[in-house]
Design a protein around this motif. Structure first.
Motif, PDB file in Angstrom:
ATOM      1  N   TYR A  41       0.836  -1.208   0.000  1.00 39.48           N
ATOM      2  CA  TYR A  41       0.000   0.000   0.000  1.00 39.48           C
ATOM      3  C   TYR A  41       0.867   1.252   0.000  1.00 39.48           C
ATOM      4  O   TYR A  41       0.592   2.218  -0.731  1.00 39.48           O
ATOM      5  CB  TYR A  41      -0.931   0.002   1.208  1.00 39.48           C
ATOM      6  CG  TYR A  41      -1.812   1.242   1.285  1.00 39.48           C
ATOM      7  CD1 TYR A  41      -2.955   1.345   0.506  1.00 39.48           C
ATOM      8  CD2 TYR A  41      -1.478   2.297   2.117  1.00 39.48           C
ATOM      9  CE1 TYR A  41      -3.761   2.486   0.555  1.00 39.48           C
ATOM     10  CE2 TYR A  41      -2.266   3.442   2.173  1.00 39.48           C
ATOM     11  CZ  TYR A  41      -3.399   3.522   1.393  1.00 39.48           C
ATOM     12  OH  TYR A  41      -4.178   4.663   1.438  1.00 39.48           O
ATOM     13  N   VAL A  42       1.924   1.252   0.797  1.00 41.86           N
ATOM     14  CA  VAL A  42       2.836   2.391   0.806  1.00 41.86           C
ATOM     15  C   VAL A  42       3.462   2.576  -0.569  1.00 41.86           C
ATOM     16  O   VAL A  42       3.553   3.696  -1.090  1.00 41.86           O
ATOM     17  CB  VAL A  42       3.928   2.199   1.888  1.00 41.86           C
ATOM     18  CG1 VAL A  42       5.012   3.274   1.768  1.00 41.86           C
ATOM     19  CG2 VAL A  42       3.317   2.239   3.280  1.00 41.86           C
ATOM     20  N   ALA A  43       3.893   1.489  -1.166  1.00 42.61           N
ATOM     21  CA  ALA A  43       4.509   1.567  -2.487  1.00 42.61           C
ATOM     22  C   ALA A  43       3.531   2.108  -3.527  1.00 42.61           C
ATOM     23  O   ALA A  43       3.887   2.934  -4.381  1.00 42.61           O
ATOM     24  CB  ALA A  43       5.019   0.192  -2.904  1.00 42.61           C
ATOM     25  N   ASP A  44       2.261   1.671  -3.467  1.00 37.03           N
ATOM     26  CA  ASP A  44       1.249   2.166  -4.410  1.00 37.03           C
ATOM     27  C   ASP A  44       1.041   3.668  -4.257  1.00 37.03           C
ATOM     28  O   ASP A  44       0.872   4.394  -5.248  1.00 37.03           O
ATOM     29  CB  ASP A  44      -0.071   1.423  -4.206  1.00 37.03           C
ATOM     30  CG  ASP A  44       0.006  -0.042  -4.637  1.00 37.03           C
ATOM     31  OD1 ASP A  44       0.963  -0.391  -5.370  1.00 37.03           O
ATOM     32  OD2 ASP A  44      -0.870  -0.823  -4.227  1.00 37.03           O
ATOM     33  N   CYS A  45       1.052   4.139  -3.027  1.00 38.29           N
ATOM     34  CA  CYS A  45       0.866   5.576  -2.790  1.00 38.29           C
ATOM     35  C   CYS A  45       2.070   6.381  -3.278  1.00 38.29           C
ATOM     36  O   CYS A  45       1.918   7.522  -3.730  1.00 38.29           O
ATOM     37  CB  CYS A  45       0.633   5.838  -1.310  1.00 38.29           C
ATOM     38  SG  CYS A  45      -0.961   5.263  -0.672  1.00 38.29           S
ATOM     39  N   VAL A  46       3.266   5.799  -3.162  1.00 34.03           N
ATOM     40  CA  VAL A  46       4.457   6.484  -3.664  1.00 34.03           C
ATOM     41  C   VAL A  46       4.406   6.565  -5.184  1.00 34.03           C
ATOM     42  O   VAL A  46       4.732   7.599  -5.792  1.00 34.03           O
ATOM     43  CB  VAL A  46       5.736   5.760  -3.189  1.00 34.03           C
ATOM     44  CG1 VAL A  46       6.974   6.300  -3.912  1.00 34.03           C
ATOM     45  CG2 VAL A  46       5.908   5.925  -1.681  1.00 34.03           C
ATOM     46  N   GLU A  47       3.989   5.497  -5.813  1.00 31.05           N
ATOM     47  CA  GLU A  47       3.939   5.475  -7.270  1.00 31.05           C
ATOM     48  C   GLU A  47       2.781   6.303  -7.821  1.00 31.05           C
ATOM     49  O   GLU A  47       2.917   6.982  -8.857  1.00 31.05           O
ATOM     50  CB  GLU A  47       3.836   4.029  -7.762  1.00 31.05           C
ATOM     51  CG  GLU A  47       5.098   3.215  -7.495  1.00 31.05           C
ATOM     52  CD  GLU A  47       5.050   1.828  -8.086  1.00 31.05           C
ATOM     53  OE1 GLU A  47       6.129   1.253  -8.308  1.00 31.05           O
ATOM     54  OE2 GLU A  47       3.929   1.320  -8.328  1.00 31.05           O
ATOM     55  N   GLN A  48       1.649   6.246  -7.118  1.00 29.67           N
ATOM     56  CA  GLN A  48       0.467   6.986  -7.552  1.00 29.67           C
ATOM     57  C   GLN A  48      -0.153   7.678  -6.334  1.00 29.67           C
ATOM     58  O   GLN A  48      -1.014   7.106  -5.666  1.00 29.67           O
ATOM     59  CB  GLN A  48      -0.558   6.052  -8.192  1.00 29.67           C
ATOM     60  CG  GLN A  48      -0.023   5.261  -9.384  1.00 29.67           C
ATOM     61  CD  GLN A  48      -1.070   4.340  -9.965  1.00 29.67           C
ATOM     62  OE1 GLN A  48      -2.194   4.745 -10.273  1.00 29.67           O
ATOM     63  NE2 GLN A  48      -0.708   3.073 -10.108  1.00 29.67           N
ATOM     64  N   PRO A  49       0.299   8.884  -6.006  1.00 29.00           N
ATOM     65  CA  PRO A  49      -0.202   9.572  -4.804  1.00 29.00           C
ATOM     66  C   PRO A  49      -1.717   9.741  -4.784  1.00 29.00           C
ATOM     67  O   PRO A  49      -2.306   9.907  -3.710  1.00 29.00           O
ATOM     68  CB  PRO A  49       0.510  10.934  -4.875  1.00 29.00           C
ATOM     69  CG  PRO A  49       1.747  10.666  -5.664  1.00 29.00           C
ATOM     70  CD  PRO A  49       1.362   9.638  -6.671  1.00 29.00           C
ATOM     71  N   ALA A  50      -2.380   9.673  -5.929  1.00 34.12           N
ATOM     72  CA  ALA A  50      -3.833   9.800  -5.949  1.00 34.12           C
ATOM     73  C   ALA A  50      -4.512   8.669  -5.187  1.00 34.12           C
ATOM     74  O   ALA A  50      -5.693   8.790  -4.795  1.00 34.12           O
ATOM     75  CB  ALA A  50      -4.349   9.832  -7.393  1.00 34.12           C
ATOM     76  N   VAL A  51      -3.807   7.548  -4.965  1.00 31.85           N
ATOM     77  CA  VAL A  51      -4.375   6.437  -4.191  1.00 31.85           C
ATOM     78  C   VAL A  51      -4.800   6.901  -2.801  1.00 31.85           C
ATOM     79  O   VAL A  51      -5.774   6.399  -2.225  1.00 31.85           O
ATOM     80  CB  VAL A  51      -3.366   5.275  -4.100  1.00 31.85           C
ATOM     81  CG1 VAL A  51      -3.843   4.197  -3.153  1.00 31.85           C
ATOM     82  CG2 VAL A  51      -3.112   4.696  -5.486  1.00 31.85           C
ATOM     83  N   LEU A  52      -4.070   7.897  -2.262  1.00 34.71           N
ATOM     84  CA  LEU A  52      -4.428   8.413  -0.936  1.00 34.71           C
ATOM     85  C   LEU A  52      -5.826   9.009  -0.912  1.00 34.71           C
ATOM     86  O   LEU A  52      -6.489   9.026   0.129  1.00 34.71           O
ATOM     87  CB  LEU A  52      -3.412   9.484  -0.517  1.00 34.71           C
ATOM     88  CG  LEU A  52      -2.116   9.017   0.146  1.00 34.71           C
ATOM     89  CD1 LEU A  52      -1.188  10.212   0.369  1.00 34.71           C
ATOM     90  CD2 LEU A  52      -2.374   8.303   1.457  1.00 34.71           C
ATOM     91  N   LEU A  53      -6.254   9.562  -2.035  1.00 32.30           N
ATOM     92  CA  LEU A  53      -7.550  10.233  -2.060  1.00 32.30           C
ATOM     93  C   LEU A  53      -8.698   9.261  -1.834  1.00 32.30           C
ATOM     94  O   LEU A  53      -9.795   9.672  -1.434  1.00 32.30           O
ATOM     95  CB  LEU A  53      -7.738  10.943  -3.403  1.00 32.30           C
ATOM     96  CG  LEU A  53      -6.732  12.076  -3.693  1.00 32.30           C
ATOM     97  CD1 LEU A  53      -6.980  12.653  -5.088  1.00 32.30           C
ATOM     98  CD2 LEU A  53      -6.861  13.174  -2.642  1.00 32.30           C
ATOM     99  N   ARG A  54      -8.472   7.975  -2.072  1.00 34.52           N
ATOM    100  CA  ARG A  54      -9.544   6.982  -1.853  1.00 34.52           C
ATOM    101  C   ARG A  54      -9.951   6.914  -0.395  1.00 34.52           C
ATOM    102  O   ARG A  54     -11.089   6.601  -0.067  1.00 34.52           O
ATOM    103  CB  ARG A  54      -9.112   5.613  -2.351  1.00 34.52           C
ATOM    104  CG  ARG A  54      -8.937   5.520  -3.845  1.00 34.52           C
ATOM    105  CD  ARG A  54      -8.453   4.120  -4.237  1.00 34.52           C
ATOM    106  NE  ARG A  54      -9.411   3.102  -3.805  1.00 34.52           N
ATOM    107  CZ  ARG A  54     -10.439   2.683  -4.531  1.00 34.52           C
ATOM    108  NH1 ARG A  54     -10.651   3.215  -5.716  1.00 34.52           N
ATOM    109  NH2 ARG A  54     -11.247   1.767  -4.073  1.00 34.52           N
ATOM    110  N   GLY A  55      -9.004   7.192   0.496  1.00 39.62           N
ATOM    111  CA  GLY A  55      -9.305   7.106   1.920  1.00 39.62           C
ATOM    112  C   GLY A  55      -9.649   8.431   2.554  1.00 39.62           C
ATOM    113  O   GLY A  55      -9.878   8.489   3.753  1.00 39.62           O
ATOM    114  N   VAL A  56      -9.709   9.516   1.792  1.00 37.69           N
ATOM    115  CA  VAL A  56      -9.993  10.840   2.345  1.00 37.69           C
ATOM    116  C   VAL A  56     -11.483  11.015   2.516  1.00 37.69           C
ATOM    117  O   VAL A  56     -12.266  10.689   1.636  1.00 37.69           O
ATOM    118  CB  VAL A  56      -9.417  11.940   1.428  1.00 37.69           C
ATOM    119  CG1 VAL A  56      -9.798  13.303   1.947  1.00 37.69           C
ATOM    120  CG2 VAL A  56      -7.918  11.816   1.353  1.00 37.69           C
TER     121      VAL A  56
END
Length: 481
Positions: free
Chosen positions: A466-481
């Motif tokens: 999950y950390v790696a996915d967020c580093v590669e695609q920071p937009a992944v963080l927006l799913r949990g906002v």
């Protein structure tokens, strides 16, 4: 009549048991006020200025700069109620004898009565403050000397400008070790002298003290240590004897004390208690770097810049919300895993004093901008040595950016008693397959070291992915906002 009070090294909190004297801020004979800082000490966690709870004339200092003192050991003595206008005795005064300086107790149970005790401090540090009177009250009682040693301006001669020799001390330190077995007690009152002898293998019973009535002083122990270290006299040549081994080329011994000693103890304990495992993954960080540039550009030229470490910390808090098993510790005595609701992120910082881990409190409730601001503040405090013990304790998860040292990977030791640590290597351009084509991308390696008691590889791998996915695609963080 002035009353001499002893001020001991207070409990500085967080389980600290000793501190090293860095710099004295007062001299013997100097007048000090209540709560005035008198000495700067270095604990295993921070530099601290220690204020004195008494006001009066300093009659003795205990411990040289660079010496380590235990909590409860004497720091200095102050003549409370002395005439502040009296001439100072200076460093050559009778009570400036360092760690072996002593002050004789007054005769009679009521000699140290409460009257005229002078002003005392408020509760400025753990371990002392207002309230009950001091457990021991002392007066300086001079031995008979010439008429020149009479008090000056009402200041007792024990700490005035006239040098006198203190009488034989009649007190025993509360912190001293239990009495030695027969044939009788060893004439030592200073726990520092006892510790020095114990650390260097000196048998105190074999020494003849140079102090009053045979009292063993620090100088006596140091002489014995020097004598033991001196090379023995060369023996007569013996043709049949085996040749002597080659002389040692020399060695440097660095004491494991202070911050370095605590780090060593903590790492050793971590390796003893925690069955740690490490997993890692190479990650394309190009997207994260682009997101950071966009965020900083949107804030304008005058807005605070968001650091890369702050973005990684923000990603970690989101990952810990998904995998709370790693925001935990193990209670070994109760054999229980303790999961923690709040996330306090520690981050490794290399300083002139050694490795420290400042802590960002409640990181889970902070934005990237807030995290960046707090990380910057704590980093600056770490560099100038002004971190408080509270800012160096209580982390629940550690972020270790060892990429600043120019290395790609590591298997760090977990910051006990935490359950995991995320390591980040340097970000460097490398050939990478991106969208089906070979391209040059900004690549880094992420490693997760975790306590295998709190989770298995599935949880650890899920967290790291999950950390790696967020580093590669920071937009992944927006799913949990």
């Amino acid at each position: 009549m002035a009353e001499v009070k002893e001020f001991t090294l207070p409990d500085l909190g967080e389980g600290l048991t000793d501190a090293e004297v860095v710099r004295w801020l007062v001299e013997v004979g100097e007048v000090v006020a209540v709560d005035q800082p008198v000495v700067e000490v270095e604990t295993a966690k921070a530099m601290v200025e220690v204020p004195c709870p008494y006001g009066g004339v300093v009659t003795a200092r205990y411990g040289a700069e660079g010496e380590e003192l235990a909590v409860g050991a004497p720091l200095l003595t102050v003549a409370v109620g002395a005439d502040a206008s009296a001439p100072a005795g200076g460093a050559e005064g009778p009570c400036s004898g360092g760690a072996d300086g002593v002050v004789a107790e007054a005769d009679g149970a009521g000699a140290a009565g409460d009257g005229g005790a002078g002003e005392t401090s408020g509760a400025v540090l753990v371990g002392y403050g207002t309230g009950a009177p001091p457990a021991r009250r002392r007066r300086v009682r001079p031995t008979p000397v010439s008429a020149a040693a009479t008090p000056v301006n009402g200041v007792a001669s024990g700490y005035g400008r006239h040098a006198v020799t203190p009488e034989v001390p009649v007190r025993a330190e509360a912190e001293a070790e239990a009495a030695e077995p027969a044939p009788g007690p060893v004439p030592v009152i200073s726990p520092l002298v006892r510790r020095l002898a114990r650390q260097n293998g000196v048998e105190l019973r074999t020494l003849t003290g140079s102090g009053p009535d045979g009292l063993i002083l620090r100088a006596d122990v140091e002489r014995a240590i020097g004598a033991a270290a001196a090379p023995a006299a060369p023996a007569e040549p013996d043709a049949a004897a085996a040749p002597a081994p080659a002389a040692d080329a020399g060695e440097v011994r660095i004491p494991l004390r202070g911050l370095r000693g605590v780090v060593a103890d903590k790492m050793s304990r971590s390796r003893r208690e925690i069955p740690e495992a490490t997993c890692w993954v190479d990650v394309d960080a190009t997207g994260l770097l682009a997101a950071r540039r966009a965020m900083n550009a949107a804030g304008g030229p005058d807005a605070p810049k968001i650091s890369l470490l702050a973005l990684l910390a923000r990603i970690c808090t989101a990952a810990l919300a998904r995998y709370p098993e790693l925001n935990a510790r193990v209670d070994t005595e109760a054999r229980e895993i303790v999961r923690l609701e709040r996330v306090h992120i520690g981050f490794a910082a290399q300083t002139d004093r050694g490795l420290v881990v400042p802590v960002v409190r409640d990181a889970h409730g902070r934005s990237a901008e807030s995290l960046s601001e707090e990380l910057g503040r704590l980093t600056g405090a770490a560099r100038d040595g002004s971190l408080t013990p509270g800012e160096l304790t209580g982390s629940t998860f550690t972020l270790n950016n060892y990429g600043v040292f120019g290395v790609d990977g590591s298997t760090p030791i977990i910051n006990h008693p935490e359950a995991a640590m995320l390591g980040v290597g340097r970000i460097v351009p490398k050939p990478w397959v991106h969208e089906g084509e070979l391209a040059v991308r900004q690549v880094t390696q992420l490693s997760l070291t975790f306590d295998h008691r709190v989770c298995d590889g599935g949880v650890a791998g899920g967290f790291l992915r999950y950390v790696a996915d967020c580093v590669e695609q920071p937009a992944v963080l927006l799913r949990g906002v």
